[in-house]
Scaffold this motif. Structure first.
Motif, mmCIF file in Angstrom:
data_model
loop_
_atom_site.group_PDB
_atom_site.id
_atom_site.type_symbol
_atom_site.label_atom_id
_atom_site.label_comp_id
_atom_site.label_asym_id
_atom_site.label_seq_id
_atom_site.Cartn_x
_atom_site.Cartn_y
_atom_site.Cartn_z
ATOM 1 N N ARG A 157 1.037 -1.101 0.153
ATOM 2 C CA ARG A 157 0.079 0.046 0.468
ATOM 3 C C ARG A 157 0.935 0.923 -0.016
ATOM 4 N N PHE A 158 2.236 0.996 0.258
ATOM 5 C CA PHE A 158 2.456 2.560 1.234
ATOM 6 C C PHE A 158 4.458 2.482 0.224
ATOM 7 N N GLY A 159 4.095 1.491 -1.628
ATOM 8 C CA GLY A 159 5.372 1.562 -1.832
ATOM 9 C C GLY A 159 5.967 3.240 -2.520
ATOM 10 N N LEU A 160 6.691 3.139 -2.714
ATOM 11 C CA LEU A 160 7.004 4.718 -3.182
ATOM 12 C C LEU A 160 6.746 4.497 -5.249
ATOM 13 N N ASP A 161 7.155 3.320 -5.270
ATOM 14 C CA ASP A 161 7.020 2.847 -6.643
ATOM 15 C C ASP A 161 5.074 3.077 -7.002
ATOM 16 N N VAL A 162 5.065 2.375 -5.929
ATOM 17 C CA VAL A 162 2.942 1.934 -6.642
ATOM 18 C C VAL A 162 2.705 3.554 -6.269
#
Length: 372
Positions: free
Chosen positions: A352-357
């Motif tokens: 939910r909280f990845g920079l890539d996302v």
């Protein structure tokens, strides 16, 4: 794309968000630049600017921007528009209240001839913290309504922020998206406690909105409840720092509360065994995400988007009051290992909280906006 991020205050969560987004966008091949205030921040922020400036093709431009609306805004706006005009952006992304106004007004002014500039806005809390019944609230929410006419897309960092906007300003005229803040892959690595780590840790701006005063009073109350002397480390800068130092001294803490200036979060995490986030108001605080990703157990007030990170029913959530904080701090100390096990798992946080996302979703909106 040529992407320019405009915001006022280069401290805290907004600055972290912009830096991460800029790095990801530059790595993806875009020409990226930053325009922000030159009077806010200290040596720590100067080092961060030096690191990020070398990675941005359009560079970093800083000019004085006052926090409150006043006559000085005329000169600040003229200087900022001149800087942005020289950067020739395709996307002008404003962050926070003042950055949002500048980006949308200047993006509209730059729409000359065949050039289209996408006018993007991320509130990051900003003016949404005001009471809608106050004179200031009515003014700022009226301004937000007006600015809606010059907005191509709004990014909300939490459902809480989106609902607050709809409740206080109204349903956005422009398309809107929910995109959570994201962390780098390397940040999902545990940080070990230092051998002399304090019982509790506070990291954040030294201002009442973030609750340092609640934290100090709650630590005193937790001492009474637990029957033991407790220690804490408080990390951060702000105009009210001296007030909190005096509060700690008046309560007899002496050297048991140690104050440090702002430093990288992962360095600070080692200084205390349990993190406390006592904020009175938030949008989607990075420090909660960073602490969980680093494996730190935390106690946090159920304000803003914090419940969206921990889960609405998380036992780590408390009310922003001295009694609630002290009660949870006392119970967490009774079995720290068990309390640590109540934190959300790493796999869920990454998804939910990845920079890539975060970066991919924002870029898709930029392209869609320019394409339309």
């Amino acid at each position: 794309m040529r992407i320019v991020h405009c915001f006022r205050s280069p401290v805290g969560g907004i600055f972290r968000h912009v830096r991460d987004l800029c790095e990801a966008q530059a790595a993806a091949g875009h020409e990226v630049g930053i325009v922000c205030d030159s009077t806010t921040g200290g040596a720590f922020e100067d080092r961060l600017f030096a690191e990020i400036a070398a990675k941005l093709p359009l560079g970093v431009a800083r000019t004085p921007m006052q926090r409150h609306i006043g006559p000085g805004d005329i000169g600040a706006a003229a200087r900022t528009l001149s800087i942005i005009r020289r950067m020739h952006p395709d996307v002008l992304h404003g962050h926070g209240a003042k950055g949002g106004v500048y980006a949308r007004l200047f993006g509209t002014a730059l729409r000359t001839g065949r050039r289209r500039v996408a006018r993007i806005y991320s509130p990051h809390g900003g003016s949404l913290h005001y009471d809608p019944g106050s004179a200031a609230g009515r003014f700022f929410f009226g301004l937000e309504t007006l600015m809606g006419r010059f907005t191509d897309h709004i990014f909300f960092v939490s459902l809480y922020e989106q609902h607050a906007y709809e409740r206080k300003v109204g349903k956005p005229r422009a398309p809107a998206s929910l995109v959570y803040n994201g962390l780098r892959a390397a940040e999902f690595t545990p940080v070990a406690d230092a051998p002399d780590a304090a019982d509790f840790l506070y990291i954040g701006m030294m201002r009442d909105l973030k609750g340092p005063d609640l934290f100090i009073d709650a630590l005193k109350e937790a001492e009474k409840r637990s029957g033991r002397a407790l220690s804490a480390v408080m990390v951060g800068d702000g105009n009210d720092l001296s007030k909190y130092i005096a509060q700690a001294q008046a309560l007899g803490f002496g050297g048991r509360i140690v104050f440090h200036p702002a430093m990288p979060a992962r360095k600070a995490f080692a200084l205390g065994r349990m993190m406390v986030v006592p904020s009175r108001a938030e949008a989607m605080p990075y420090i909660v995400l960073e602490a969980l990703a680093a494996g730190k157990p935390l106690i946090a007030t159920a304000v803003g988007g914090i419940p969206e990170i921990l889960g609405e029913t998380s036992p780590a959530l408390v009310r922003p009051s001295v009694a609630s904080l002290a009660e949870k701090m006392t119970s967490a100390l009774e079995d720290e290992a068990a309390y640590r096990g109540l934190m959300p798992p790493e796999s869920k946080l990454r998804a939910r909280f990845g920079l890539d996302v975060m970066a991919a979703r924002i870029e898709a909106v930029y392209r869609q906006t320019l394409g339309s």
